[in-house]
Design a protein around this motif. Structure first.
Motif, PDB file in Angstrom:
ATOM      1  N   LEU A 202      56.549  35.993  51.612  1.00 40.67           N
ATOM      2  CA  LEU A 202      56.567  34.570  51.980  1.00 40.67           C
ATOM      3  C   LEU A 202      55.786  33.758  50.962  1.00 40.67           C
ATOM      4  O   LEU A 202      54.649  34.096  50.632  1.00 40.67           O
ATOM      5  CB  LEU A 202      55.936  34.393  53.364  1.00 40.67           C
ATOM      6  CG  LEU A 202      56.463  35.332  54.455  1.00 40.67           C
ATOM      7  CD1 LEU A 202      55.590  35.244  55.683  1.00 40.67           C
ATOM      8  CD2 LEU A 202      57.902  35.003  54.765  1.00 40.67           C
ATOM      9  N   ASP A 203      56.389  32.702  50.456  1.00 39.85           N
ATOM     10  CA  ASP A 203      55.710  31.835  49.502  1.00 39.85           C
ATOM     11  C   ASP A 203      56.106  30.391  49.782  1.00 39.85           C
ATOM     12  O   ASP A 203      57.259  30.109  50.112  1.00 39.85           O
ATOM     13  CB  ASP A 203      56.074  32.221  48.069  1.00 39.85           C
ATOM     14  CG  ASP A 203      55.138  31.579  47.063  1.00 39.85           C
ATOM     15  OD1 ASP A 203      54.154  32.229  46.688  1.00 39.85           O
ATOM     16  OD2 ASP A 203      55.379  30.413  46.683  1.00 39.85           O
ATOM     17  N   ALA A 204      55.176  29.481  49.632  1.00 43.48           N
ATOM     18  CA  ALA A 204      55.434  28.071  49.921  1.00 43.48           C
ATOM     19  C   ALA A 204      56.293  27.402  48.854  1.00 43.48           C
ATOM     20  O   ALA A 204      56.957  26.413  49.126  1.00 43.48           O
ATOM     21  CB  ALA A 204      54.110  27.315  50.049  1.00 43.48           C
TER      22      ALA A 204
ATOM     23  N   GLY B 186      54.069  34.861  46.707  1.00 41.29           N
ATOM     24  CA  GLY B 186      55.173  35.436  45.953  1.00 41.29           C
ATOM     25  C   GLY B 186      54.848  35.730  44.512  1.00 41.29           C
ATOM     26  O   GLY B 186      55.721  35.668  43.659  1.00 41.29           O
TER      27      GLY B 186
ATOM     28  N   ALA C 192      54.587  41.975  56.165  1.00 44.86           N
ATOM     29  CA  ALA C 192      54.725  40.600  55.684  1.00 44.86           C
ATOM     30  C   ALA C 192      53.690  40.392  54.585  1.00 44.86           C
ATOM     31  O   ALA C 192      52.503  40.645  54.792  1.00 44.86           O
ATOM     32  CB  ALA C 192      54.505  39.600  56.807  1.00 44.86           C
TER      33      ALA C 192
ATOM     34  N   VAL D 172      52.059  37.656  52.055  1.00 47.07           N
ATOM     35  CA  VAL D 172      51.919  36.219  51.858  1.00 47.07           C
ATOM     36  C   VAL D 172      51.601  35.958  50.389  1.00 47.07           C
ATOM     37  O   VAL D 172      50.624  36.471  49.858  1.00 47.07           O
ATOM     38  CB  VAL D 172      50.818  35.630  52.764  1.00 47.07           C
ATOM     39  CG1 VAL D 172      50.657  34.140  52.515  1.00 47.07           C
ATOM     40  CG2 VAL D 172      51.143  35.906  54.224  1.00 47.07           C
TER      41      VAL D 172
ATOM     42  N   TYR E 231      58.954  32.233  43.876  1.00 43.69           N
ATOM     43  CA  TYR E 231      58.398  33.541  43.526  1.00 43.69           C
ATOM     44  C   TYR E 231      58.146  33.663  42.029  1.00 43.69           C
ATOM     45  O   TYR E 231      58.936  33.205  41.212  1.00 43.69           O
ATOM     46  CB  TYR E 231      59.348  34.646  43.997  1.00 43.69           C
ATOM     47  CG  TYR E 231      59.563  34.573  45.485  1.00 43.69           C
ATOM     48  CD1 TYR E 231      58.599  35.052  46.349  1.00 43.69           C
ATOM     49  CD2 TYR E 231      60.688  33.965  46.010  1.00 43.69           C
ATOM     50  CE1 TYR E 231      58.756  34.952  47.720  1.00 43.69           C
ATOM     51  CE2 TYR E 231      60.865  33.862  47.379  1.00 43.69           C
ATOM     52  CZ  TYR E 231      59.897  34.362  48.228  1.00 43.69           C
ATOM     53  OH  TYR E 231      60.053  34.250  49.580  1.00 43.69           O
TER      54      TYR E 231
ATOM     55  N   ALA F 164      59.001  41.350  54.097  1.00 49.37           N
ATOM     56  CA  ALA F 164      59.242  39.944  53.779  1.00 49.37           C
ATOM     57  C   ALA F 164      58.107  39.455  52.890  1.00 49.37           C
ATOM     58  O   ALA F 164      56.937  39.728  53.156  1.00 49.37           O
ATOM     59  CB  ALA F 164      59.294  39.106  55.047  1.00 49.37           C
TER      60      ALA F 164
END
Length: 95
Positions: A33-35, A10, A6, A8, A38, A31
């Protein structure tokens, strides 16, 4: 979601990391993951990281000493080579 890795954030470094890991081991489940989204924001402004440290060599020499400053500049050169090689070999439109 079950993944092997994973990542964290992008940003471009995260995406590059995922691609490099898949090149080494294509069966990895990764994976990113970005809030937000990207390749957006400060992570997209890669010129500072790709430019290297040659233009800051004098300042780095004062802060790190001549030997370590030159080492940092050489690492910056190497990162430029890696980005150039990746863009050429991948066939991606990296402009």
């Amino acid at each position: 979601m079950r993944v092997d890795v994973a990542i964290v954030g992008g940003g471009f470094a995260s995406m590059w990391t995922a691609i490099a890991l898949l090149d080494r081991r294509p069966t990895l489940r990764i994976a990113i993951l970005d809030a937000y989204c990207y390749g957006y924001g400060a992570s997209s402004c890669n010129v500072g990281k790709v430019d290297g440290y040659r233009s800051s060599l004098e300042l780095l020499s004062h802060q790190l000493g001549d030997s370590d400053a030159l080492y940092a500049a050489r690492l910056g050169d190497r990162s430029q080579d890696l980005v150039r090689n990746f863009c050429t070999a991948s066939g991606w439109d990296c402009q």
